[in-house]
Write a protein that holds these residues in place. Structure first.
Motif, PDB file in Angstrom:
ATOM      1  N   GLY A  56       2.399  12.173  -6.607  1.00  0.00           N
ATOM      2  CA  GLY A  56       2.469  10.904  -5.877  1.00  0.00           C
ATOM      3  C   GLY A  56       2.310  11.147  -4.393  1.00  0.00           C
ATOM      4  O   GLY A  56       3.107  11.875  -3.787  1.00  0.00           O
ATOM      5  N   GLY A  57       1.301  10.520  -3.796  1.00  0.00           N
ATOM      6  CA  GLY A  57       1.000  10.751  -2.386  1.00  0.00           C
ATOM      7  C   GLY A  57       1.462   9.651  -1.468  1.00  0.00           C
ATOM      8  O   GLY A  57       0.927   9.503  -0.356  1.00  0.00           O
ATOM      9  N   LEU A  68      -3.655  11.218   1.407  1.00  0.00           N
ATOM     10  CA  LEU A  68      -2.233  10.923   1.312  1.00  0.00           C
ATOM     11  C   LEU A  68      -1.924   9.645   2.078  1.00  0.00           C
ATOM     12  O   LEU A  68      -2.568   9.338   3.088  1.00  0.00           O
ATOM     13  CB  LEU A  68      -1.411  12.086   1.889  1.00  0.00           C
ATOM     14  N   THR A  88       5.273  12.399  -0.034  1.00  0.00           N
ATOM     15  CA  THR A  88       4.956  13.202   1.151  1.00  0.00           C
ATOM     16  C   THR A  88       6.217  13.641   1.883  1.00  0.00           C
ATOM     17  O   THR A  88       6.281  14.763   2.404  1.00  0.00           O
ATOM     18  CB  THR A  88       4.037  12.418   2.105  1.00  0.00           C
ATOM     19  N   THR A 104      -2.818  14.041   5.352  1.00  0.00           N
ATOM     20  CA  THR A 104      -3.365  15.047   4.448  1.00  0.00           C
ATOM     21  C   THR A 104      -3.530  16.360   5.202  1.00  0.00           C
ATOM     22  O   THR A 104      -3.104  17.426   4.736  1.00  0.00           O
ATOM     23  CB  THR A 104      -4.732  14.594   3.890  1.00  0.00           C
ATOM     24  N   SER A 142      -2.206  13.684  -5.818  1.00  0.00           N
ATOM     25  CA  SER A 142      -2.361  12.244  -5.637  1.00  0.00           C
ATOM     26  C   SER A 142      -3.664  11.764  -6.261  1.00  0.00           C
ATOM     27  O   SER A 142      -4.691  12.444  -6.189  1.00  0.00           O
ATOM     28  CB  SER A 142      -2.346  11.888  -4.143  1.00  0.00           C
ATOM     29  N   ARG A 143      -3.629  10.581  -6.841  1.00  0.00           N
ATOM     30  CA  ARG A 143      -4.836   9.967  -7.400  1.00  0.00           C
ATOM     31  C   ARG A 143      -5.796   9.509  -6.303  1.00  0.00           C
ATOM     32  O   ARG A 143      -7.001   9.359  -6.540  1.00  0.00           O
ATOM     33  CB  ARG A 143      -4.469   8.739  -8.238  1.00  0.00           C
ATOM     34  N   GLU A 144      -5.269   9.243  -5.116  1.00  0.00           N
ATOM     35  CA  GLU A 144      -6.085   8.670  -4.050  1.00  0.00           C
ATOM     36  C   GLU A 144      -6.853   9.748  -3.296  1.00  0.00           C
ATOM     37  O   GLU A 144      -6.642  10.953  -3.499  1.00  0.00           O
ATOM     38  CB  GLU A 144      -5.190   7.863  -3.109  1.00  0.00           C
ATOM     39  N   LEU A 187      -6.314  15.980  -4.271  1.00  0.00           N
ATOM     40  CA  LEU A 187      -6.584  14.552  -4.147  1.00  0.00           C
ATOM     41  C   LEU A 187      -7.590  14.080  -5.199  1.00  0.00           C
ATOM     42  O   LEU A 187      -8.403  14.864  -5.694  1.00  0.00           O
ATOM     43  CB  LEU A 187      -7.125  14.241  -2.746  1.00  0.00           C
TER      44      LEU A 187
END
Length: 410
Positions: free
Chosen positions: A155-156, A183, A161, A197, A178-180, A209
């Motif tokens: 989880g970003g 961050l 973070t 990031t 993270s999926r994105e 990422l």
């Protein structure tokens, strides 16, 4: 409908910052009737932001994060008690403590039940896969940390973070997934999120990422995480921050309007339900500045909303004042303090208006339809100078003075 003079039994569901501030304000501003504070946790109100920072690292003890009462106030505090139902016809809250249930009447109700952490998708998980939302979560995580612990954080967002930064400061091996594409992208956008990031990578975090967790590896205890790109990450501990959902399950069938949170007007009054207000992570308030309902998961917002809803109850129908303050948020990661005023969601432009991203000290403004809607800064306190710009919906990009005009390229 009870007026301020008729208000004699107030129940506050939720003993976090929003509920506690509501209860304190009721007493401070003259309410002398019955006051009951219902909390699902067994602790008094505490500063939740510290869970991912100083309490996690051991810089402060458990008692060091408790909210110091602003004043002594008379309240019946029920700890370890959950609200499980609401009947507006009889104006009663159904409570559960262990196997015991009872009802409590009210003529004024504060809904401040907060939010519940999103569970790991797919059901049961091996030991060593944990969320961070409560004091007990934090203490459980701390008990599993050793000098050579390899931690994967999934989880970003801000929780992920902040946890990664805190554990890295302890010298642990930390991987962040993270999926994105950056961050903090959902909160700050990709351009500004990339700054954090880079920050984490500079501090030795292995950042992945645009990938998801495909499976957890381990028999009894987690040993690794397999990613959607096929990579396998060794792990002794997996911490996940997948967001939260407003805690509204106990309101089902009550007639309380719920749409991604309890729907309120700009005073915190629940729309269409007399004598009921809502505050904090569970509440979705109408914001006069942004002209939409917003649910904001910030400590500062929860505190201020708690004060506001107490005054709304005391004022009675038609007499309460709207809350239109510009939202504020902060996050400490390593030696950088992120501060944000306003709400950047839906922005169509972002521009650095002071300083330099390359040098790490800057102010960035977010614009929407030619107006300034939010300002982000790593210069401590500088965002306060932009509150008026946002409140006035000033033209984008904002220019405060000659210093701001001499923008340095990113």
């Amino acid at each position: 409908m009870p007026s301020n003079k008729q208000l004699r039994q107030v129940v506050v569901v939720g003993a976090g910052v929003a509920g506690t501030m509501a209860a304190q304000t009721l007493r401070a501003e003259g309410y002398d009737g019955e006051l009951t504070l219902v909390g699902a946790e067994r602790y008094a109100a505490y500063h939740r932001p510290a869970l991912s920072k100083k309490l996690l690292t051991g810089e402060v003890y458990r008692a060091g994060i408790d909210m110091a009462p602003q004043n002594e106030f008379e309240v019946r505090a029920l700890r370890g008690v959950s609200a499980v139902g609401l009947d507006m016809a009889s104006r009663t809250v159904q409570l559960r403590e262990g196997a015991d249930e009872r009802t409590m009447p009210f003529d004024g109700l504060v809904i401040a039940s907060g939010a519940d952490v999103r569970p790991w998708p797919g059901g049961s998980v091996p030991d060593g896969v944990m969320p961070l939302r409560t004091v007990d979560d934090c203490l459980a995580i701390r008990s599993k940390l050793g000098r050579r612990t390899r931690v994967v954080v999934v989880g970003g967002g801000f929780i992920g973070t902040e946890v990664a930064a805190s554990l890295r400061s302890l010298g642990l091996t930390v991987t962040l997934v993270s999926r994105e594409d950056a961050l903090l992208q959902s909160a700050l956008g990709e351009e500004m999120g990339s700054c954090w990031t880079d920050l984490h990578r500079r501090h030795g975090v292995d950042v992945h990422l645009g990938v998801a967790v495909e499976s957890l590896v381990g028999d009894g205890h987690v040993k690794a995480v397999r990613l959607s790109d096929g990579l396998k990450l060794k792990a002794d501990l997996v911490l996940f921050g997948l967001g939260v959902e407003p805690a509204t399950g106990w309101l089902r069938g009550s007639g309380i309007p719920v749409d991604k949170g309890v729907v309120c007007d700009a005073t915190g009054a629940v729309e269409g339900v007399p004598g009921v207000v809502a505050a904090g992570d569970v509440a979705r308030w109408w914001h006069p500045l942004y002209q939409e309902h917003l649910r904001i998961e910030h400590w500062d917002q929860a505190s201020r909303q708690g004060v506001t809803v107490a005054r709304t109850l005391l004022a009675g129908p038609g007499n309460a004042e709207e809350y239109d303050a510009v939202p504020y948020f902060w996050s400490d990661q390593y030696d950088v303090k992120l501060q944000l005023v306003g709400v950047p969601t839906g922005h169509d432009n972002v521009e650095v208006v002071e300083g330099s991203v390359r040098e790490g000290e800057f102010v960035a403004a977010y614009g929407k339809n030619g107006r300034t809607i939010a300002v982000l800064s790593t210069i401590p306190g500088r965002v306060n100078d932009y509150r008026g710009v946002i409140a006035d919906a000033a033209a984008f990009p904002p220019r405060l003075n000659a210093k701001a005009d001499s923008t340095t390229s990113t």
